[in-house]
Design a protein around this motif. Sequence first.
Motif, PDB file in Angstrom:
ATOM      1  N   ALA A  45       0.514  -1.235   0.152  1.00  0.00           N
ATOM      2  CA  ALA A  45       0.020   0.072  -0.073  1.00  0.00           C
ATOM      3  C   ALA A  45       0.907   1.258   0.078  1.00  0.00           C
ATOM      4  O   ALA A  45       0.536   2.203  -0.814  1.00  0.00           O
ATOM      5  CB  ALA A  45      -0.957  -0.032   1.191  1.00  0.00           C
ATOM      6  N   LEU A  46       1.957   1.252   0.676  1.00  0.00           N
ATOM      7  CA  LEU A  46       2.765   2.352   0.859  1.00  0.00           C
ATOM      8  C   LEU A  46       3.514   2.436  -0.360  1.00  0.00           C
ATOM      9  O   LEU A  46       3.721   3.613  -0.923  1.00  0.00           O
ATOM     10  CB  LEU A  46       3.866   2.295   2.110  1.00  0.00           C
ATOM     11  CG  LEU A  46       3.000   2.337   3.481  1.00  0.00           C
ATOM     12  CD1 LEU A  46       4.207   2.076   4.356  1.00  0.00           C
ATOM     13  CD2 LEU A  46       2.795   4.077   3.662  1.00  0.00           C
ATOM     14  N   LEU A  47       4.117   1.396  -1.239  1.00  0.00           N
ATOM     15  CA  LEU A  47       4.517   1.577  -2.507  1.00  0.00           C
ATOM     16  C   LEU A  47       3.580   2.130  -3.496  1.00  0.00           C
ATOM     17  O   LEU A  47       4.095   2.908  -4.327  1.00  0.00           O
ATOM     18  CB  LEU A  47       5.252   0.201  -2.925  1.00  0.00           C
ATOM     19  CG  LEU A  47       6.478  -0.223  -2.155  1.00  0.00           C
ATOM     20  CD1 LEU A  47       6.607  -1.525  -2.884  1.00  0.00           C
ATOM     21  CD2 LEU A  47       7.693   0.533  -2.567  1.00  0.00           C
ATOM     22  N   ASP A  48       2.366   1.807  -3.545  1.00  0.00           N
ATOM     23  CA  ASP A  48       1.438   2.270  -4.279  1.00  0.00           C
ATOM     24  C   ASP A  48       1.152   3.616  -4.069  1.00  0.00           C
ATOM     25  O   ASP A  48       0.913   4.464  -4.916  1.00  0.00           O
ATOM     26  CB  ASP A  48       0.181   1.474  -4.314  1.00  0.00           C
ATOM     27  CG  ASP A  48       0.000   0.370  -5.166  1.00  0.00           C
ATOM     28  OD1 ASP A  48       0.891   0.114  -5.808  1.00  0.00           O
ATOM     29  OD2 ASP A  48      -0.943  -0.706  -4.728  1.00  0.00           O
ATOM     30  N   ASP A  51       3.867   5.561  -5.506  1.00  0.00           N
ATOM     31  CA  ASP A  51       3.881   5.815  -6.994  1.00  0.00           C
ATOM     32  C   ASP A  51       2.825   6.691  -7.341  1.00  0.00           C
ATOM     33  O   ASP A  51       2.955   7.402  -8.430  1.00  0.00           O
ATOM     34  CB  ASP A  51       3.340   4.319  -7.544  1.00  0.00           C
ATOM     35  CG  ASP A  51       3.241   4.161  -9.240  1.00  0.00           C
ATOM     36  OD1 ASP A  51       4.450   4.625  -9.486  1.00  0.00           O
ATOM     37  OD2 ASP A  51       2.539   3.575  -9.561  1.00  0.00           O
ATOM     38  N   ASP A  52       1.674   6.693  -6.769  1.00  0.00           N
ATOM     39  CA  ASP A  52       0.538   7.432  -7.073  1.00  0.00           C
ATOM     40  C   ASP A  52       0.918   9.187  -6.894  1.00  0.00           C
ATOM     41  O   ASP A  52       0.702  10.008  -7.801  1.00  0.00           O
ATOM     42  CB  ASP A  52      -0.540   7.558  -6.319  1.00  0.00           C
ATOM     43  CG  ASP A  52      -1.414   6.175  -6.575  1.00  0.00           C
ATOM     44  OD1 ASP A  52      -1.113   5.603  -7.735  1.00  0.00           O
ATOM     45  OD2 ASP A  52      -2.069   5.632  -5.579  1.00  0.00           O
ATOM     46  N   LEU A  53       1.963   9.170  -5.727  1.00  0.00           N
ATOM     47  CA  LEU A  53       2.473  10.517  -5.336  1.00  0.00           C
ATOM     48  C   LEU A  53       3.347  10.912  -6.558  1.00  0.00           C
ATOM     49  O   LEU A  53       3.454  12.363  -7.117  1.00  0.00           O
ATOM     50  CB  LEU A  53       2.955  10.359  -4.101  1.00  0.00           C
ATOM     51  CG  LEU A  53       3.673  11.838  -3.746  1.00  0.00           C
ATOM     52  CD1 LEU A  53       2.626  12.924  -3.599  1.00  0.00           C
ATOM     53  CD2 LEU A  53       4.612  11.742  -2.412  1.00  0.00           C
ATOM     54  N   HIS A  58       4.385  14.596 -11.163  1.00  0.00           N
ATOM     55  CA  HIS A  58       4.805  14.834 -12.610  1.00  0.00           C
ATOM     56  C   HIS A  58       3.820  15.307 -13.436  1.00  0.00           C
ATOM     57  O   HIS A  58       4.089  15.802 -14.656  1.00  0.00           O
ATOM     58  CB  HIS A  58       5.371  13.442 -13.101  1.00  0.00           C
ATOM     59  CG  HIS A  58       6.695  13.257 -12.500  1.00  0.00           C
ATOM     60  ND1 HIS A  58       8.070  13.887 -12.509  1.00  0.00           N
ATOM     61  CD2 HIS A  58       7.076  12.138 -11.729  1.00  0.00           C
ATOM     62  CE1 HIS A  58       8.920  13.239 -11.942  1.00  0.00           C
ATOM     63  NE2 HIS A  58       8.183  12.220 -11.367  1.00  0.00           N
ATOM     64  N   SER A  59       2.638  15.112 -13.325  1.00  0.00           N
ATOM     65  CA  SER A  59       1.371  15.534 -14.106  1.00  0.00           C
ATOM     66  C   SER A  59       1.016  16.765 -13.627  1.00  0.00           C
ATOM     67  O   SER A  59       0.162  17.578 -14.253  1.00  0.00           O
ATOM     68  CB  SER A  59       0.242  14.734 -13.812  1.00  0.00           C
ATOM     69  OG  SER A  59      -0.347  14.555 -12.627  1.00  0.00           O
ATOM     70  N   GLY A  60       1.830  17.357 -12.429  1.00  0.00           N
ATOM     71  CA  GLY A  60       1.510  18.915 -12.070  1.00  0.00           C
ATOM     72  C   GLY A  60       0.353  19.016 -11.154  1.00  0.00           C
ATOM     73  O   GLY A  60      -0.074  20.085 -10.751  1.00  0.00           O
ATOM     74  N   LYS A  61      -0.162  17.935 -10.593  1.00  0.00           N
ATOM     75  CA  LYS A  61      -1.501  18.057  -9.559  1.00  0.00           C
ATOM     76  C   LYS A  61      -0.930  18.397  -8.148  1.00  0.00           C
ATOM     77  O   LYS A  61      -1.551  18.812  -7.396  1.00  0.00           O
ATOM     78  CB  LYS A  61      -2.128  16.767  -9.462  1.00  0.00           C
ATOM     79  CG  LYS A  61      -2.739  16.263 -10.807  1.00  0.00           C
ATOM     80  CD  LYS A  61      -3.556  15.105 -10.767  1.00  0.00           C
ATOM     81  CE  LYS A  61      -4.181  14.984 -12.094  1.00  0.00           C
ATOM     82  NZ  LYS A  61      -4.686  13.598 -12.141  1.00  0.00           N
ATOM     83  N   VAL A  62       0.738  18.115  -7.716  1.00  0.00           N
ATOM     84  CA  VAL A  62       0.966  18.423  -6.512  1.00  0.00           C
ATOM     85  C   VAL A  62       2.275  19.400  -6.514  1.00  0.00           C
ATOM     86  O   VAL A  62       3.165  19.089  -7.373  1.00  0.00           O
ATOM     87  CB  VAL A  62       1.675  16.979  -6.024  1.00  0.00           C
ATOM     88  CG1 VAL A  62       2.178  17.260  -4.445  1.00  0.00           C
ATOM     89  CG2 VAL A  62       0.244  15.950  -5.991  1.00  0.00           C
ATOM     90  N   ALA A  69       7.318  17.022   1.015  1.00  0.00           N
ATOM     91  CA  ALA A  69       6.745  16.660   2.278  1.00  0.00           C
ATOM     92  C   ALA A  69       5.937  15.308   2.549  1.00  0.00           C
ATOM     93  O   ALA A  69       6.299  14.448   3.519  1.00  0.00           O
ATOM     94  CB  ALA A  69       5.612  17.543   2.783  1.00  0.00           C
ATOM     95  N   GLN A  70       5.282  15.040   1.529  1.00  0.00           N
ATOM     96  CA  GLN A  70       4.463  13.514   1.459  1.00  0.00           C
ATOM     97  C   GLN A  70       5.489  12.483   1.243  1.00  0.00           C
ATOM     98  O   GLN A  70       5.459  11.503   1.966  1.00  0.00           O
ATOM     99  CB  GLN A  70       3.345  13.792   0.431  1.00  0.00           C
ATOM    100  CG  GLN A  70       2.064  14.629   0.743  1.00  0.00           C
ATOM    101  CD  GLN A  70       0.952  14.673  -0.140  1.00  0.00           C
ATOM    102  OE1 GLN A  70       0.828  13.912  -1.119  1.00  0.00           O
ATOM    103  NE2 GLN A  70       0.569  15.846  -0.411  1.00  0.00           N
ATOM    104  N   ARG A  71       6.387  12.689   0.341  1.00  0.00           N
ATOM    105  CA  ARG A  71       7.316  11.728  -0.098  1.00  0.00           C
ATOM    106  C   ARG A  71       8.043  11.244   1.026  1.00  0.00           C
ATOM    107  O   ARG A  71       8.236  10.282   1.389  1.00  0.00           O
ATOM    108  CB  ARG A  71       8.075  12.191  -1.277  1.00  0.00           C
ATOM    109  CG  ARG A  71       9.328  11.303  -1.458  1.00  0.00           C
ATOM    110  CD  ARG A  71       8.881  10.008  -2.389  1.00  0.00           C
ATOM    111  NE  ARG A  71      10.031   9.197  -2.715  1.00  0.00           N
ATOM    112  CZ  ARG A  71      10.101   8.552  -3.721  1.00  0.00           C
ATOM    113  NH1 ARG A  71       9.314   8.905  -4.897  1.00  0.00           N
ATOM    114  NH2 ARG A  71      10.968   7.798  -3.874  1.00  0.00           N
ATOM    115  N   ALA A  72       8.583  12.304   1.796  1.00  0.00           N
ATOM    116  CA  ALA A  72       9.370  12.134   3.039  1.00  0.00           C
ATOM    117  C   ALA A  72       8.669  11.232   4.127  1.00  0.00           C
ATOM    118  O   ALA A  72       9.066  10.440   4.795  1.00  0.00           O
ATOM    119  CB  ALA A  72       9.929  13.507   3.736  1.00  0.00           C
TER     120      ALA A  72
END
Length: 96
Positions: A45-48, A51-53, A58-62, A69-72
């Motif tokens: 679930a964390l890997l998914d 991946d979603d993040l 890369h699509s500019g939504k974040v 912050a979320q990646r860390a």
Amino acid sequence: MLLYVVALLILLLAVAVVSYPLVFQPAEAYRLANPPPAEFSERDALLDAIDDLEHSFHSGKVSPADYEAQRARLEVQYVAVLEAAEVKETSPGGAR
């Protein structure tokens, strides 16, 4: 006129051939060739989520700041899950 009759008969025959399996054979339930595993682990679930993040960033939504912050946070959780699994495997009575 004969040409129209022949064309109509060919059309009716084609429709009959195509629709026969749909009408006269029972539908079977679709089964996956390899069913997914019964449980979806927290590690998966964390890997998914990572991946979603990545995809959202890369699509500019974040924004870059939110991404970092979320990646860390996700990486810290992932390392904690891996360490917990390692402790469980090395403890007496744990699965090896």
